[in-house]
Scaffold this motif. Sequence first.
Motif, PDB file in Angstrom:
ATOM      1  N   ILE A 117     -25.688 -17.331  -4.169  1.00  0.00           N
ATOM      2  CA  ILE A 117     -25.077 -18.532  -3.602  1.00  0.00           C
ATOM      3  C   ILE A 117     -25.867 -19.778  -3.989  1.00  0.00           C
ATOM      4  O   ILE A 117     -25.311 -20.790  -4.400  1.00  0.00           O
ATOM      5  CB  ILE A 117     -25.003 -18.416  -2.065  1.00  0.00           C
ATOM      6  N   ARG A 157     -16.549 -21.938  -0.987  1.00  0.00           N
ATOM      7  CA  ARG A 157     -17.059 -21.394   0.261  1.00  0.00           C
ATOM      8  C   ARG A 157     -18.186 -22.271   0.777  1.00  0.00           C
ATOM      9  O   ARG A 157     -18.935 -22.877   0.000  1.00  0.00           O
ATOM     10  CB  ARG A 157     -17.560 -19.973   0.039  1.00  0.00           C
ATOM     11  N   ASN A 158     -18.309 -22.290   2.085  1.00  0.00           N
ATOM     12  CA  ASN A 158     -19.313 -23.114   2.740  1.00  0.00           C
ATOM     13  C   ASN A 158     -20.063 -22.252   3.757  1.00  0.00           C
ATOM     14  O   ASN A 158     -19.435 -21.510   4.535  1.00  0.00           O
ATOM     15  CB  ASN A 158     -18.629 -24.294   3.437  1.00  0.00           C
ATOM     16  N   TYR A 159     -21.389 -22.345   3.760  1.00  0.00           N
ATOM     17  CA  TYR A 159     -22.199 -21.499   4.627  1.00  0.00           C
ATOM     18  C   TYR A 159     -23.188 -22.334   5.418  1.00  0.00           C
ATOM     19  O   TYR A 159     -23.682 -23.371   4.931  1.00  0.00           O
ATOM     20  CB  TYR A 159     -22.973 -20.472   3.784  1.00  0.00           C
ATOM     21  N   ASP A 205     -22.904 -25.605   0.114  1.00  0.00           N
ATOM     22  CA  ASP A 205     -21.532 -25.977  -0.251  1.00  0.00           C
ATOM     23  C   ASP A 205     -21.318 -25.494  -1.683  1.00  0.00           C
ATOM     24  O   ASP A 205     -21.768 -26.135  -2.627  1.00  0.00           O
ATOM     25  CB  ASP A 205     -21.352 -27.485  -0.142  1.00  0.00           C
ATOM     26  N   THR A 206     -20.674 -24.337  -1.806  1.00  0.00           N
ATOM     27  CA  THR A 206     -20.600 -23.711  -3.118  1.00  0.00           C
ATOM     28  C   THR A 206     -19.530 -24.326  -4.005  1.00  0.00           C
ATOM     29  O   THR A 206     -18.577 -24.951  -3.528  1.00  0.00           O
ATOM     30  CB  THR A 206     -20.327 -22.217  -2.985  1.00  0.00           C
TER      31      THR A 206
END
Length: 116
Positions: A28, A103-105, A98-99
């Motif tokens: 990631i 996708r956001n983690y 913030d990929t």
Amino acid sequence: QVQLVESGGGLVQAGGSLRLSCAASGSIFRRATMGWYRQAPGKQRELVASITTGGNTNYADSVKGRFTISRDNAKNTVYLQMDSLKPEDTAVHYCNADTYFGRNYWGQGTQVTVSS
């Protein structure tokens, strides 16, 4: 499972310094803009600083000149060096990935408390 593991929060007097760290899984980290956000009681979460994979940085006006974000791509870790801390910096600080693939983690958050 993606994990963002934060460390480095704590209690410090006004004018002091802290360094936050956030370790991420490599798959990631290499494909994400990494950021630090914070949320004070009764307030919305706000962006503090971010850094792209190319090293471009962005800061909230309230922390410019006092905070420095950096990333160590060999360690899959992003840092937030916080100097000249003020009581208004008191908040839970969250790491964010913030990929580039949508996708956001988020990390679990770490408390920063600045006493006056």
